[in-house]
Design a protein around this motif. Structure first.
Motif: not given
Length: 357
Positions: A25-38
């Motif tokens: 995963l590449d996360v950009k500056d200012g990005e909101f990333i959510v990791l979701v799963g059971p």
């Protein structure tokens, strides 16, 4: 803020149990990333590897292009907000928020300004002299966020921060986190098992299952074009309905219904003719006025819509059960029959479980 790159991360414990497989995963500056799963899918383990609380078994972690794979947690310039708040009960709210800066021996005047600024952002100005036990759960979680804000980290990490709150507080605190992100334009990685949080907060969602990334995309992409059966079943509430069908000449033949294909759908499924596939339809993509018969089990009025639970053609087997989310207020009773149509459907390969596109 900062960008961060997770490259082929694996997590293998000493007992040879692997929790995360080839995470990229590449996360950009200012990005909101959510990791979701059971539960148990590896999302929190991934976050802890980013934070430096778990060793990375394989792969690289880059922060602004710098390799921090083996860097200690204290040197990563990240702030983590935990599920259980992790506040010091004997300290005031002010002292809790100032604690990390005090350890760094920063100028007391600078500390004071940062704490007051964070308290203003989070609506905690009149709570600074209280102890954590005097605050509500939502206020305590805001204190935990305030403690992270005053550090001015490059990355904010959230590990299921709302799971200890009741439904009303979850909604309110979720909005506060979203406003905080917009105000600070901060880079955030957020872990949750709650798809509502994922859909409402994320710029992009990483959906995980059994240690593997299933799909990465915007909330709309995961909802509207799920990559496989797992994503289709996990994203969306109520979950998508699934039925085994056989591809025929211009139609799909199910055990309890027949679905007529459009010209575009015929072309899409051309190579599947005579084969079994899985048809998926979201409850909200079902409407009255068709030729598919549903026998009603129960009726849940939600105001602007109604959840109708029933079975196809009155069958009592699990493969005949269906949930419809119909517009308006409906007064169906158990045993009533309603004719419906599928307005939008999804197709999945039965063997690979991947979406057919």
């Amino acid at each position: 803020m900062a960008n961060i790159s997770l490259q082929h991360l694996d997590k293998i414990y000493d007992n040879n149990v692997q929790a995360v497989y080839d995470f990229n995963l590449d996360v950009k500056d200012g990005e909101f990333i959510v990791l979701v799963g059971p539960s148990g899918c590896g999302k929190s383990t991934t976050l802890r590897m980013v934070a430096g609380l778990e060793d990375i078994s394989k792969g690289k972690l880059l922060l602004d292009g710098k390799d921090i794979t083996t860097a200690p947690a204290k040197d990563r310039d990240m702030a983590m907000v935990f599920q259980n708040y992790a506040l010091y009960g004997h300290m005031t709210i002010y002292e809790n928020m100032a604690f990390s800066l005090t350890l760094r021996k920063e100028d007391p005047n600078v500390i004071h300004k940062k704490v007051l600024a964070a308290a203003e952002i989070l609506g905690l100005t009149d709570q600074l002299n209280k102890k954590p036990k005097q605050l509500s759960g939502g206020q305590r979680q805001r204190v935990a966020m305030g403690r992270a804000i005053v550090r001015s980290p490059k990355i904010f990490l959230f590990d299921e921060p709302l799971s200890n709150l009741d439904a009303k507080l979850r909604g309110a605190t979720r909005r506060e986190i979203l406003l905080l992100h917009k105000r600070m334009n901060a880079t955030m990685l957020y872990v949750t098992h709650d798809q509502t949080e994922a859909l409402t907060l994320a710029d992009r969602i990483v959906c995980m299952s059994m240690g593997h990334v299933q799909q990465v995309g915007t909330p709309l992409e995961l909802y509207d074009t799920p990559a496989n059966l797992f994503v289709a079943s996990f994203i969306g509430l109520p979950p998508m309905n699934f039925f085994d069908v056989t591809v025929g000449d211009g139609e799909l033949k199910g055990k309890y219904f027949t679905y007529k294909l459009s010209d575009a759908q015929k072309a899409l499924l051309g190579s599947y003719k005579g084969k079994d596939i899985v048809l998926g339809v979201r409850p909200e993509d079902i409407a009255t006025g068709g030729d598919i018969k549903v026998d009603v089990f129960s009726n849940e009025n939600l105001g602007m819509s109604t959840l109708v639970h029933g079975s196809l053609c009155g069958a009592k087997t699990a493969d005949a059960q269906i949930t419809c989310k119909l517009r308006g207020w409906c007064d169906y009773r158990q045993g009533d029959g309603v004719a419906v149509q599928f307005k939008k459907v999804h197709f999945f390969d039965k063997e690979t479980t991947n979406a057919i596109r």
